[in-house]
Design a protein around this motif. Structure first.
Motif, PDB file in Angstrom:
ATOM      1  N   GLU A  89      34.766  52.899  31.378  1.00 29.30           N
ATOM      2  CA  GLU A  89      33.374  53.084  30.985  1.00 29.30           C
ATOM      3  C   GLU A  89      32.512  53.703  32.081  1.00 29.30           C
ATOM      4  O   GLU A  89      31.590  54.452  31.799  1.00 29.30           O
ATOM      5  CB  GLU A  89      32.767  51.743  30.575  1.00 29.30           C
ATOM      6  CG  GLU A  89      33.382  51.150  29.336  1.00 29.30           C
ATOM      7  CD  GLU A  89      32.829  49.772  29.038  1.00 29.30           C
ATOM      8  OE1 GLU A  89      31.852  49.360  29.678  1.00 29.30           O
ATOM      9  OE2 GLU A  89      33.386  49.110  28.150  1.00 29.30           O
ATOM     10  N   ASN A  90      32.766  53.339  33.340  1.00 32.96           N
ATOM     11  CA  ASN A  90      31.922  53.822  34.433  1.00 32.96           C
ATOM     12  C   ASN A  90      32.319  55.196  34.942  1.00 32.96           C
ATOM     13  O   ASN A  90      31.700  55.734  35.849  1.00 32.96           O
ATOM     14  CB  ASN A  90      31.953  52.832  35.603  1.00 32.96           C
ATOM     15  CG  ASN A  90      31.275  51.531  35.251  1.00 32.96           C
ATOM     16  OD1 ASN A  90      30.404  51.502  34.405  1.00 32.96           O
ATOM     17  ND2 ASN A  90      31.688  50.462  35.894  1.00 32.96           N
ATOM     18  N   ARG A  91      33.367  55.773  34.397  1.00 30.63           N
ATOM     19  CA  ARG A  91      33.837  57.108  34.787  1.00 30.63           C
ATOM     20  C   ARG A  91      34.132  57.217  36.284  1.00 30.63           C
ATOM     21  O   ARG A  91      33.803  58.194  36.925  1.00 30.63           O
ATOM     22  CB  ARG A  91      32.837  58.193  34.378  1.00 30.63           C
ATOM     23  CG  ARG A  91      32.538  58.228  32.914  1.00 30.63           C
ATOM     24  CD  ARG A  91      33.692  58.830  32.165  1.00 30.63           C
ATOM     25  NE  ARG A  91      33.311  59.013  30.785  1.00 30.63           N
ATOM     26  CZ  ARG A  91      34.146  58.827  29.791  1.00 30.63           C
ATOM     27  NH1 ARG A  91      35.371  58.475  30.022  1.00 30.63           N
ATOM     28  NH2 ARG A  91      33.755  59.006  28.565  1.00 30.63           N
ATOM     29  N   LEU A  92      34.753  56.190  36.833  1.00 31.66           N
ATOM     30  CA  LEU A  92      35.162  56.214  38.228  1.00 31.66           C
ATOM     31  C   LEU A  92      36.568  56.776  38.329  1.00 31.66           C
ATOM     32  O   LEU A  92      37.406  56.520  37.471  1.00 31.66           O
ATOM     33  CB  LEU A  92      35.176  54.796  38.811  1.00 31.66           C
ATOM     34  CG  LEU A  92      33.857  54.081  38.945  1.00 31.66           C
ATOM     35  CD1 LEU A  92      34.098  52.629  39.341  1.00 31.66           C
ATOM     36  CD2 LEU A  92      33.016  54.759  40.002  1.00 31.66           C
ATOM     37  N   GLU A 100      38.602  39.820  43.106  1.00 29.68           N
ATOM     38  CA  GLU A 100      37.292  39.596  43.721  1.00 29.68           C
ATOM     39  C   GLU A 100      36.673  40.907  44.202  1.00 29.68           C
ATOM     40  O   GLU A 100      35.490  41.167  43.968  1.00 29.68           O
ATOM     41  CB  GLU A 100      37.417  38.618  44.880  1.00 29.68           C
ATOM     42  CG  GLU A 100      36.091  38.298  45.534  1.00 29.68           C
ATOM     43  CD  GLU A 100      36.235  37.316  46.693  1.00 29.68           C
ATOM     44  OE1 GLU A 100      35.208  36.730  47.046  1.00 29.68           O
ATOM     45  OE2 GLU A 100      37.338  37.149  47.226  1.00 29.68           O
ATOM     46  N   GLN A 101      37.465  41.749  44.837  1.00 32.39           N
ATOM     47  CA  GLN A 101      36.952  43.034  45.328  1.00 32.39           C
ATOM     48  C   GLN A 101      36.464  43.908  44.179  1.00 32.39           C
ATOM     49  O   GLN A 101      35.407  44.540  44.276  1.00 32.39           O
ATOM     50  CB  GLN A 101      38.043  43.781  46.104  1.00 32.39           C
ATOM     51  CG  GLN A 101      38.349  43.198  47.455  1.00 32.39           C
ATOM     52  CD  GLN A 101      39.562  43.859  48.080  1.00 32.39           C
ATOM     53  OE1 GLN A 101      40.670  43.737  47.574  1.00 32.39           O
ATOM     54  NE2 GLN A 101      39.331  44.568  49.155  1.00 32.39           N
ATOM     55  N   LEU A 102      37.234  43.962  43.097  1.00 37.81           N
ATOM     56  CA  LEU A 102      36.833  44.768  41.940  1.00 37.81           C
ATOM     57  C   LEU A 102      35.554  44.245  41.309  1.00 37.81           C
ATOM     58  O   LEU A 102      34.639  45.016  41.010  1.00 37.81           O
ATOM     59  CB  LEU A 102      37.942  44.790  40.887  1.00 37.81           C
ATOM     60  CG  LEU A 102      39.086  45.742  41.131  1.00 37.81           C
ATOM     61  CD1 LEU A 102      40.181  45.533  40.093  1.00 37.81           C
ATOM     62  CD2 LEU A 102      38.610  47.178  41.116  1.00 37.81           C
ATOM     63  N   CYS A 103      35.483  42.937  41.100  1.00 39.01           N
ATOM     64  CA  CYS A 103      34.287  42.352  40.497  1.00 39.01           C
ATOM     65  C   CYS A 103      33.061  42.561  41.376  1.00 39.01           C
ATOM     66  O   CYS A 103      31.983  42.872  40.869  1.00 39.01           O
ATOM     67  CB  CYS A 103      34.504  40.866  40.227  1.00 39.01           C
ATOM     68  SG  CYS A 103      35.656  40.559  38.869  1.00 39.01           S
ATOM     69  N   GLU A 142      34.589  39.992  32.288  1.00 41.72           N
ATOM     70  CA  GLU A 142      34.419  41.365  31.807  1.00 41.72           C
ATOM     71  C   GLU A 142      35.548  42.268  32.273  1.00 41.72           C
ATOM     72  O   GLU A 142      35.753  43.344  31.725  1.00 41.72           O
ATOM     73  CB  GLU A 142      33.084  41.932  32.286  1.00 41.72           C
ATOM     74  CG  GLU A 142      31.898  41.381  31.544  1.00 41.72           C
ATOM     75  CD  GLU A 142      30.609  42.093  31.902  1.00 41.72           C
ATOM     76  OE1 GLU A 142      30.634  43.320  32.103  1.00 41.72           O
ATOM     77  OE2 GLU A 142      29.589  41.401  32.004  1.00 41.72           O
ATOM     78  N   LEU A 143      36.273  41.827  33.280  1.00 41.03           N
ATOM     79  CA  LEU A 143      37.355  42.632  33.836  1.00 41.03           C
ATOM     80  C   LEU A 143      38.652  42.421  33.065  1.00 41.03           C
ATOM     81  O   LEU A 143      39.420  43.348  32.862  1.00 41.03           O
ATOM     82  CB  LEU A 143      37.556  42.272  35.313  1.00 41.03           C
ATOM     83  CG  LEU A 143      38.451  43.161  36.143  1.00 41.03           C
ATOM     84  CD1 LEU A 143      37.929  44.590  36.181  1.00 41.03           C
ATOM     85  CD2 LEU A 143      38.562  42.607  37.554  1.00 41.03           C
TER      86      LEU A 143
END
Length: 66
Positions: free
Chosen positions: A3-6, A39-42, A51-52
């Protein structure tokens, strides 16, 4: 990602998470993930763990006849 286009390569650079790990997460082929990675991703995405990931029920197959 998604969704965030990363780009996976950018996310890896920003979070210091291995690119292969991120690729497996994106493709839903990861079999285990360190809590530190979650944790790093969140933290980077500013989202809660719920949500992850989503929980899916497994269909268990018995290897033995009862």
């Amino acid at each position: 990602m998604g969704e965030n286009r990363l780009k996976i390569s950018d996310l890896s650079r920003y979070t210091d998470i291995n690119r292969g790990t991120l690729t497996r997460l994106y493709n839903e082929t990861a079999t285990r993930v360190d809590l530190e990675v979650i944790e790093q991703l969140c933290d980077y995405l500013d989202i809660p763990v719920g949500e992850l990931f989503k929980v899916q029920k497994r269909k268990w197959i018995s290897l033995y006849n009862s």
